[in-house]
Design a protein around this motif. Structure first.
Motif, PDB file in Angstrom:
ATOM      1  N   ARG A  78      47.955  10.994  -7.552  1.00 30.28           N
ATOM      2  CA  ARG A  78      48.273  10.757  -6.136  1.00 30.28           C
ATOM      3  C   ARG A  78      49.155   9.512  -5.979  1.00 30.28           C
ATOM      4  O   ARG A  78      49.240   8.683  -6.872  1.00 30.28           O
ATOM      5  CB  ARG A  78      46.992  10.614  -5.316  1.00 30.28           C
ATOM      6  CG  ARG A  78      46.210   9.340  -5.615  1.00 30.28           C
ATOM      7  CD  ARG A  78      44.846   9.317  -4.905  1.00 30.28           C
ATOM      8  NE  ARG A  78      44.112   8.112  -5.239  1.00 30.28           N
ATOM      9  CZ  ARG A  78      43.391   7.941  -6.347  1.00 30.28           C
ATOM     10  NH1 ARG A  78      43.304   8.912  -7.236  1.00 30.28           N
ATOM     11  NH2 ARG A  78      42.753   6.807  -6.571  1.00 30.28           N
ATOM     12  N   GLU A  79      49.776   9.424  -4.817  1.00 26.82           N
ATOM     13  CA  GLU A  79      50.605   8.260  -4.498  1.00 26.82           C
ATOM     14  C   GLU A  79      49.724   7.012  -4.403  1.00 26.82           C
ATOM     15  O   GLU A  79      48.488   7.125  -4.335  1.00 26.82           O
ATOM     16  CB  GLU A  79      51.340   8.508  -3.176  1.00 26.82           C
ATOM     17  CG  GLU A  79      52.285   7.409  -2.720  1.00 26.82           C
ATOM     18  CD  GLU A  79      53.428   7.088  -3.673  1.00 26.82           C
ATOM     19  OE1 GLU A  79      53.157   6.548  -4.777  1.00 26.82           O
ATOM     20  OE2 GLU A  79      54.591   7.332  -3.317  1.00 26.82           O
ATOM     21  N   ILE A  80      50.353   5.866  -4.396  1.00 29.24           N
ATOM     22  CA  ILE A  80      49.602   4.614  -4.211  1.00 29.24           C
ATOM     23  C   ILE A  80      48.733   4.750  -2.969  1.00 29.24           C
ATOM     24  O   ILE A  80      49.183   5.240  -1.938  1.00 29.24           O
ATOM     25  CB  ILE A  80      50.562   3.420  -4.021  1.00 29.24           C
ATOM     26  CG1 ILE A  80      51.321   3.133  -5.308  1.00 29.24           C
ATOM     27  CG2 ILE A  80      49.816   2.174  -3.565  1.00 29.24           C
ATOM     28  CD1 ILE A  80      52.401   2.082  -5.141  1.00 29.24           C
ATOM     29  N   ASP A  81      47.486   4.332  -3.075  1.00 29.59           N
ATOM     30  CA  ASP A  81      46.609   4.300  -1.906  1.00 29.59           C
ATOM     31  C   ASP A  81      46.964   3.054  -1.106  1.00 29.59           C
ATOM     32  O   ASP A  81      46.605   1.942  -1.488  1.00 29.59           O
ATOM     33  CB  ASP A  81      45.135   4.227  -2.334  1.00 29.59           C
ATOM     34  CG  ASP A  81      44.667   5.483  -3.043  1.00 29.59           C
ATOM     35  OD1 ASP A  81      45.091   6.576  -2.644  1.00 29.59           O
ATOM     36  OD2 ASP A  81      43.873   5.364  -3.992  1.00 29.59           O
ATOM     37  N   PHE A  82      47.703   3.250  -0.018  1.00 29.47           N
ATOM     38  CA  PHE A  82      48.085   2.105   0.808  1.00 29.47           C
ATOM     39  C   PHE A  82      46.929   1.639   1.681  1.00 29.47           C
ATOM     40  O   PHE A  82      46.859   0.477   2.060  1.00 29.47           O
ATOM     41  CB  PHE A  82      49.294   2.448   1.687  1.00 29.47           C
ATOM     42  CG  PHE A  82      50.565   2.581   0.906  1.00 29.47           C
ATOM     43  CD1 PHE A  82      51.227   1.466   0.416  1.00 29.47           C
ATOM     44  CD2 PHE A  82      51.102   3.831   0.636  1.00 29.47           C
ATOM     45  CE1 PHE A  82      52.395   1.584  -0.316  1.00 29.47           C
ATOM     46  CE2 PHE A  82      52.271   3.965  -0.100  1.00 29.47           C
ATOM     47  CZ  PHE A  82      52.917   2.835  -0.569  1.00 29.47           C
ATOM     48  N   SER A  83      46.027   2.583   2.015  1.00 31.91           N
ATOM     49  CA  SER A  83      44.856   2.234   2.820  1.00 31.91           C
ATOM     50  C   SER A  83      43.694   3.114   2.387  1.00 31.91           C
ATOM     51  O   SER A  83      43.889   4.111   1.698  1.00 31.91           O
ATOM     52  CB  SER A  83      45.142   2.427   4.315  1.00 31.91           C
ATOM     53  OG  SER A  83      45.310   3.796   4.615  1.00 31.91           O
ATOM     54  N   SER A  84      42.514   2.759   2.811  1.00 32.48           N
ATOM     55  CA  SER A  84      41.328   3.511   2.382  1.00 32.48           C
ATOM     56  C   SER A  84      41.132   4.805   3.168  1.00 32.48           C
ATOM     57  O   SER A  84      40.347   5.650   2.777  1.00 32.48           O
ATOM     58  CB  SER A  84      40.082   2.645   2.519  1.00 32.48           C
ATOM     59  OG  SER A  84      39.927   2.234   3.860  1.00 32.48           O
ATOM     60  N   ASP A 106      49.618  -7.366  -8.281  1.00 33.61           N
ATOM     61  CA  ASP A 106      48.189  -7.376  -7.955  1.00 33.61           C
ATOM     62  C   ASP A 106      47.924  -7.417  -6.450  1.00 33.61           C
ATOM     63  O   ASP A 106      46.773  -7.374  -6.027  1.00 33.61           O
ATOM     64  CB  ASP A 106      47.492  -8.548  -8.661  1.00 33.61           C
ATOM     65  CG  ASP A 106      47.497  -8.357 -10.172  1.00 33.61           C
ATOM     66  OD1 ASP A 106      47.258  -7.216 -10.632  1.00 33.61           O
ATOM     67  OD2 ASP A 106      47.769  -9.331 -10.894  1.00 33.61           O
ATOM     68  N   PHE A 107      48.993  -7.466  -5.639  1.00 37.18           N
ATOM     69  CA  PHE A 107      48.844  -7.457  -4.183  1.00 37.18           C
ATOM     70  C   PHE A 107      48.526  -6.048  -3.698  1.00 37.18           C
ATOM     71  O   PHE A 107      49.052  -5.063  -4.210  1.00 37.18           O
ATOM     72  CB  PHE A 107      50.140  -7.940  -3.507  1.00 37.18           C
ATOM     73  CG  PHE A 107      50.161  -7.700  -2.019  1.00 37.18           C
ATOM     74  CD1 PHE A 107      49.491  -8.564  -1.162  1.00 37.18           C
ATOM     75  CD2 PHE A 107      50.822  -6.606  -1.483  1.00 37.18           C
ATOM     76  CE1 PHE A 107      49.491  -8.341   0.209  1.00 37.18           C
ATOM     77  CE2 PHE A 107      50.827  -6.366  -0.110  1.00 37.18           C
ATOM     78  CZ  PHE A 107      50.158  -7.240   0.733  1.00 37.18           C
ATOM     79  N   SER A 108      47.661  -5.964  -2.690  1.00 36.84           N
ATOM     80  CA  SER A 108      47.410  -4.676  -2.038  1.00 36.84           C
ATOM     81  C   SER A 108      47.186  -4.916  -0.550  1.00 36.84           C
ATOM     82  O   SER A 108      46.770  -6.000  -0.140  1.00 36.84           O
ATOM     83  CB  SER A 108      46.192  -3.978  -2.641  1.00 36.84           C
ATOM     84  OG  SER A 108      45.018  -4.728  -2.417  1.00 36.84           O
ATOM     85  N   LEU A 109      47.481  -3.899   0.226  1.00 35.38           N
ATOM     86  CA  LEU A 109      47.171  -3.947   1.649  1.00 35.38           C
ATOM     87  C   LEU A 109      45.653  -3.833   1.805  1.00 35.38           C
ATOM     88  O   LEU A 109      44.972  -3.324   0.907  1.00 35.38           O
ATOM     89  CB  LEU A 109      47.867  -2.797   2.374  1.00 35.38           C
ATOM     90  CG  LEU A 109      49.395  -2.855   2.398  1.00 35.38           C
ATOM     91  CD1 LEU A 109      49.965  -1.558   2.971  1.00 35.38           C
ATOM     92  CD2 LEU A 109      49.875  -4.043   3.207  1.00 35.38           C
ATOM     93  N   PRO A 110      45.097  -4.284   2.923  1.00 34.31           N
ATOM     94  CA  PRO A 110      43.639  -4.175   3.121  1.00 34.31           C
ATOM     95  C   PRO A 110      43.150  -2.736   2.920  1.00 34.31           C
ATOM     96  O   PRO A 110      43.673  -1.808   3.525  1.00 34.31           O
ATOM     97  CB  PRO A 110      43.440  -4.634   4.559  1.00 34.31           C
ATOM     98  CG  PRO A 110      44.620  -5.535   4.838  1.00 34.31           C
ATOM     99  CD  PRO A 110      45.759  -4.941   4.059  1.00 34.31           C
ATOM    100  N   GLU A 113      45.288  -0.088  -2.764  1.00 38.37           N
ATOM    101  CA  GLU A 113      45.276  -0.453  -4.179  1.00 38.37           C
ATOM    102  C   GLU A 113      46.579  -1.155  -4.546  1.00 38.37           C
ATOM    103  O   GLU A 113      47.580  -1.040  -3.854  1.00 38.37           O
ATOM    104  CB  GLU A 113      45.035   0.757  -5.068  1.00 38.37           C
ATOM    105  CG  GLU A 113      46.183   1.729  -5.143  1.00 38.37           C
ATOM    106  CD  GLU A 113      45.914   2.921  -6.051  1.00 38.37           C
ATOM    107  OE1 GLU A 113      45.081   2.862  -6.966  1.00 38.37           O
ATOM    108  OE2 GLU A 113      46.566   3.955  -5.829  1.00 38.37           O
ATOM    109  N   SER A 114      46.557  -1.861  -5.649  1.00 38.27           N
ATOM    110  CA  SER A 114      47.725  -2.593  -6.128  1.00 38.27           C
ATOM    111  C   SER A 114      48.572  -1.714  -7.039  1.00 38.27           C
ATOM    112  O   SER A 114      48.127  -0.659  -7.509  1.00 38.27           O
ATOM    113  CB  SER A 114      47.272  -3.836  -6.905  1.00 38.27           C
ATOM    114  OG  SER A 114      46.646  -3.439  -8.114  1.00 38.27           O
ATOM    115  N   ILE A 115      49.786  -2.174  -7.306  1.00 40.93           N
ATOM    116  CA  ILE A 115      50.669  -1.522  -8.274  1.00 40.93           C
ATOM    117  C   ILE A 115      49.978  -1.462  -9.643  1.00 40.93           C
ATOM    118  O   ILE A 115      50.029  -0.441 -10.327  1.00 40.93           O
ATOM    119  CB  ILE A 115      51.999  -2.319  -8.389  1.00 40.93           C
ATOM    120  CG1 ILE A 115      52.810  -2.216  -7.105  1.00 40.93           C
ATOM    121  CG2 ILE A 115      52.807  -1.909  -9.606  1.00 40.93           C
ATOM    122  CD1 ILE A 115      53.544  -0.934  -6.901  1.00 40.93           C
TER     123      ILE A 115
END
Length: 190
Positions: A78-84, A106-110, A113-115
């Motif tokens: 799946r694509e990056i999980d930008f949000s839960s 290692d940054f992620s939106l609240p 997940e991160s890269i």
């Protein structure tokens, strides 16, 4: 015998319906899916795998069905999980976030997940595919960022600049000897 992975980035998709998992293709995306089927029909594809997101599997579905094949879904493609909550983010939100994520892996939106996390899960799955389908030609229905992370793991030229130059859809044929990338060639000319 080498293994070929055809990274097929999904076609154009509406960001106004459903959520990240369920949004489908626009009319242009559907037309492009037919072009992909025509372009790859004589490549000798053995296997089809995809992200669980509808737009990725819909982009390769015509080709798979025309060859009498099923699509095997891998959750970790799946694509990056930008949000839960799989909420659709518009481009004004996504592009700055992606830039920041590539600058700080290692940054992620609240709730997202991160890269680093996304690349680890997707590469684990890609290596499984390379082992399980060794010597075959495999179409992989995917997304821009996760495709870039998988390709970038093997060759650092596939980075943020590359991501922003890709199109929807796009196709890259990667030739592997075991887990060693030998060659990558762009096949989409749209």
């Amino acid at each position: 015998m080498n293994t070929y992975i055809y990274m097929v980035r999904h076609g154009e998709s509406l960001k106004t319906e459903g959520n990240e998992r369920t949004r489908g293709l626009t009319d242009k995306g559907k037309t492009d899916a037919h072009i992909i089927a025509e372009l790859l029909k004589d490549e000798g594809i053995n296997t089809f795998v995809s992200s669980p997101y509808s737009r990725a599997s819909l982009t390769i579905e015509n080709l798979a069905h025309s060859l009498g094949k099923e699509i095997v879904v891998f959750e970790d493609l799946r694509e990056i999980d930008f949000s839960s909550d799989d909420k659709i983010l518009d481009d004004k939100e996504v592009y700055p976030a992606v830039r920041k994520m590539f600058a700080d892996p290692d940054f992620s939106l609240p709730g997202g997940e991160s890269i680093t996390t996304c690349q680890k899960r997707s590469i684990t799955t890609l290596k499984q595919i390379l082992r399980e389908y060794k010597g075959q030609k495999v179409v992989l229905g995917t997304h821009g960022a996760v495709m870039t992370l998988m390709m970038g793991y093997f060759d650092s030229q596939y980075d943020l600049d590359f991501l922003f130059k890709t199109s929807k859809p796009d196709i890259y044929r990667m030739e592997f000897d075991g887990e060693v990338l030998r060659e990558t060639k762009r096949l989409w000319q749209g």
